[in-house]
Scaffold this motif. Structure first.
Motif, PDB file in Angstrom:
ATOM      1  N   ALA A 186       0.838  -1.209   0.000  1.00 37.18           N
ATOM      2  CA  ALA A 186       0.000   0.000   0.000  1.00 37.18           C
ATOM      3  C   ALA A 186       0.869   1.255   0.000  1.00 37.18           C
ATOM      4  O   ALA A 186       0.541   2.252  -0.645  1.00 37.18           O
ATOM      5  N   GLN A 206       1.174   4.375  -2.855  1.00 40.06           N
ATOM      6  CA  GLN A 206       1.063   5.792  -2.532  1.00 40.06           C
ATOM      7  C   GLN A 206       2.306   6.585  -2.927  1.00 40.06           C
ATOM      8  O   GLN A 206       2.405   7.768  -2.614  1.00 40.06           O
ATOM      9  N   GLU A 258      -1.443  -1.206   8.662  1.00 41.29           N
ATOM     10  CA  GLU A 258      -2.089  -0.798   7.406  1.00 41.29           C
ATOM     11  C   GLU A 258      -2.726   0.593   7.491  1.00 41.29           C
ATOM     12  O   GLU A 258      -3.012   1.211   6.460  1.00 41.29           O
ATOM     13  N   PRO A 313      -0.448   3.668   5.605  1.00 39.97           N
ATOM     14  CA  PRO A 313      -0.665   4.044   4.201  1.00 39.97           C
ATOM     15  C   PRO A 313      -1.966   4.825   3.998  1.00 39.97           C
ATOM     16  O   PRO A 313      -2.027   5.717   3.147  1.00 39.97           O
ATOM     17  N   GLN A 314      -2.983   4.513   4.794  1.00 38.45           N
ATOM     18  CA  GLN A 314      -4.230   5.272   4.702  1.00 38.45           C
ATOM     19  C   GLN A 314      -3.989   6.727   5.108  1.00 38.45           C
ATOM     20  O   GLN A 314      -4.509   7.647   4.474  1.00 38.45           O
TER      21      GLN A 314
END
Length: 614
Positions: free
Chosen positions: A451, A455, A549, A552-553
């Motif tokens: 991820a 990005q 995780e 990355p968000q």
């Protein structure tokens, strides 16, 4: 726009907005009642009061060595009164005072997730004293004391669960909608809400040292910060001020019509530049907080959006940070599950980290453990005792082999992966099997790196103080670009500084030994859900939930926020400059120009608030 003072920010700006609206509306009513003299008086009076308050703000800014674009609003109101256009002045006054309220509303909407954290702080707790309960301030709670947590209450301090189970809603910190179910002896972090039955909690840390208190301090810091983009807006605003004065002066000189200069000043008030950036940045901070990622400042959010290199610690960051059972090998005398059950039963008498891992694994599998008796522990080596009438020994291979008449644990421990620890078991003088322990990679580690790549992060470096062979195995599994093991804290700093040649660097870690590297990086990220306090205090970003995780968000949120802020500024200023040109040409009278600028302000703020959405 900027607040007039601390008092004005809270109360005075409301008064000014109401006064400006009343003056504009009252003057309009008097005009339609054929009383132009009263209309002029109302418009002059309302504009004069707002202008006086603005003059105080401008003088305060000049005393601090700062010249902002609020000067344009002051010039436009002054020119409106001087040139006999009080209606235009009243509209500008309302635009100025109302702009403050619009910004306060937008920032309040954007801060909702972060402010929710601050509003949930518990004040009191029910403490057991001599068999009775008494309500006490949470500041008086000491480690080792026992408190009662009731349904609907917020956990005030970090503690250990003394009841069989507890259901706690951690959504305010993690964004997860489902409650977390905890078992006896599990650690309960402060800040969650009790959604199940009441339970007893042993206090582990004082209130000021608790997880939630630290988060609150970080949130308060984040709310008070200013982003570099916001400071950059100030610099742009100065150039915009010079452009406005030049265009207004040119229009007056070329046409001889002072109304054109007034119209330029009216439509030039650069609310898009002043409002768009802070609203977008606060929106992004709030959005990240709702996903369990606390970004301490607007500057950190902007830096996050530019990251191109990630330096990652291994233990506690890419791995769970605790040893877990990865395999069980039996000599054949007893089944593998029985090897684990007997070893875990005896290890209940030890607080060694390997013993805790075996007991946890056995409970996870639903095994019923027996009570150990006649236990003798050799610290750091192993235990001996009796389980269900059998003589049982648990510990390292050499320890168990020395106490068994037959069998050799080392014969079962061939072809072990790097970083694997062995716990051997002997029963009634015979080697029964071995249990393999390892600090396993997080299930989401690989997906998180993928991820990050999606990005735009181009390079990943695994930098760890663990043994080189262990780090190498983890790095190859994850497919990182460079692997560095056996590093001291100072060597991690050198890795971070060396990677800056490849672009802005983000360091992700969780331990005290990571704090120097976190400080040296362009952006430090701490695994705050269970990481060391030193790393959380040093870092620019703190992950509040134990889910890699989410980072990355947060990166996606940061990049979207920066894009929206720039869009708002460019679009708002483009519209303002276009209106100024029309006004300089005589095609946009002052009153209509003031109304148009208000429309631009609202559109820019609504666009900036898009950063709140996913």
């Amino acid at each position: 726009m900027r607040s007039i003072s601390v008092f004005a920010r809270d109360y005075g700006s409301v008064f000014l907005a109401v006064l400006a609206l009343a003056a504009l509306g009252g003057g309009g009513l008097a005009f339609f009642l054929a009383r132009p003299d009263l209309a002029m008086l109302a418009w002059f009076g309302g504009t004069g009061v707002v202008l006086a308050a603005l003059a105080v703000e401008i003088l305060q800014s000049l005393a601090r060595g700062h010249l902002g674009v609020d000067v344009i609003a002051g010039l436009s109101m002054s020119a409106a009164l001087a040139f006999g256009e009080p209606l235009a002045g009243a509209i500008v006054a309302l635009m100025y005072a109302g702009g403050q309220q619009l910004e306060n509303f937008a920032e309040g909407r954007a801060r909702r997730e972060m402010t929710a954290l601050l509003g949930r702080v518990a004040r009191t707790a029910m403490r057991y004293v001599d068999g009775h309960l008494e309500e006490v301030p949470i500041e008086s709670l000491c480690p080792g004391e026992r408190i009662l947590m009731r349904r609907g209450e917020v956990v005030p301090v970090d503690g250990r669960l003394l009841s069989d189970r507890a259901d706690v809603d951690m959504s305010a910190l993690t964004g997860e909608s489902l409650p977390v179910r905890l078992s006896r002896q599990d650690e309960v972090a402060s800040g969650g809400t009790v959604v199940g039955s009441a339970f007893d909690l042993e206090v582990l840390r004082r209130s000021e040292e608790s997880t939630y208190a630290g988060i609150v301090r970080l949130v308060e810091t984040a709310q008070q910060s200013r982003a570099p983009m916001m400071r950059l807006a100030d610099r742009y605003a100065l150039w915009f001020l010079l452009l406005t004065l030049a265009l207004a002066g040119s229009a007056w000189w070329a046409s001889g019509d002072s109304t054109r200069a007034l119209a330029v000043l009216v439509v030039a008030t650069p609310c898009p530049l002043i409002l768009a950036v802070p609203v977008a940045i606060i929106s992004g901070l709030s959005r990240a907080a709702s996903r369990g990622v606390l970004v301490k400042s607007g500057g950190a959010l902007e830096t996050l959006a530019t990251i191109r290199v990630a330096v990652l610690d291994k233990t506690g960051t890419l791995t769970g940070g605790q040893a877990g059972v990865v395999a069980i090998r039996s000599s054949g005398a007893v089944p593998e599950d029985e090897v684990l059950r007997l070893a875990a039963s005896l290890d209940q008498a030890s607080n060694h980290v390997s013993a805790e891992a075996l007991v946890c694994e056995a409970k996870t599998r639903g095994m019923v453990l027996s009570t150990p008796v006649e236990v003798v522990e050799t610290p750091g080596t192993g235990l001996e005792g009796r389980i269900d009438g059998h003589a049982v020994v648990v510990g390292g291979s050499d320890f168990v082999r020395g106490r068994c008449s037959s069998g050799d644990p080392r014969a079962l421990g061939t072809d072990l992966p790097p970083g694997t620890a062995v716990v051997a078991l002997g029963i009634d003088g015979k080697v029964a099997g071995i249990i393999l322990l390892a600090d396993r990679l997080r299930p989401d580690a690989g997906a998180a790196i993928d991820a990050f790549r999606a990005q735009g992060i181009r390079r990943f470096v695994l930098a760890s103080g663990d043994r080189a062979d262990v780090v190498d195995a983890a790095g190859r599994m994850l497919g990182v670009d460079e692997i560095r093991g056996g590093l001291l804290p100072g060597e991690k700093v050198e890795v971070v500084l060396g990677e800056r040649r490849n672009g802005p660097v983000m360091m992700i870690g969780d331990g005290v030994n990571d704090a120097p590297a976190l400080a040296a990086a362009d952006l430090g990220v701490a695994m705050g859900a269970r990481g060391a306090a030193a790393s959380s205090e040093t870092a620019d970003v703190v992950l509040l939930v134990d889910m890699l995780e989410r980072l990355p968000q947060a990166l996606a949120i940061a990049r979207r926020t920066r894009r929206i802020a720039r869009q708002s500024v460019v679009a708002g200023l483009a519209l303002s400059v276009g209106a100024m040109i029309f006004a300089a040409g005589g095609y946009l009278p002052p009153v209509q120009g003031a109304l148009l600028q208000e429309v631009i302000d609202v559109a820019v703020i609504l666009n900036a608030l898009r950063a709140l959405r996913g």
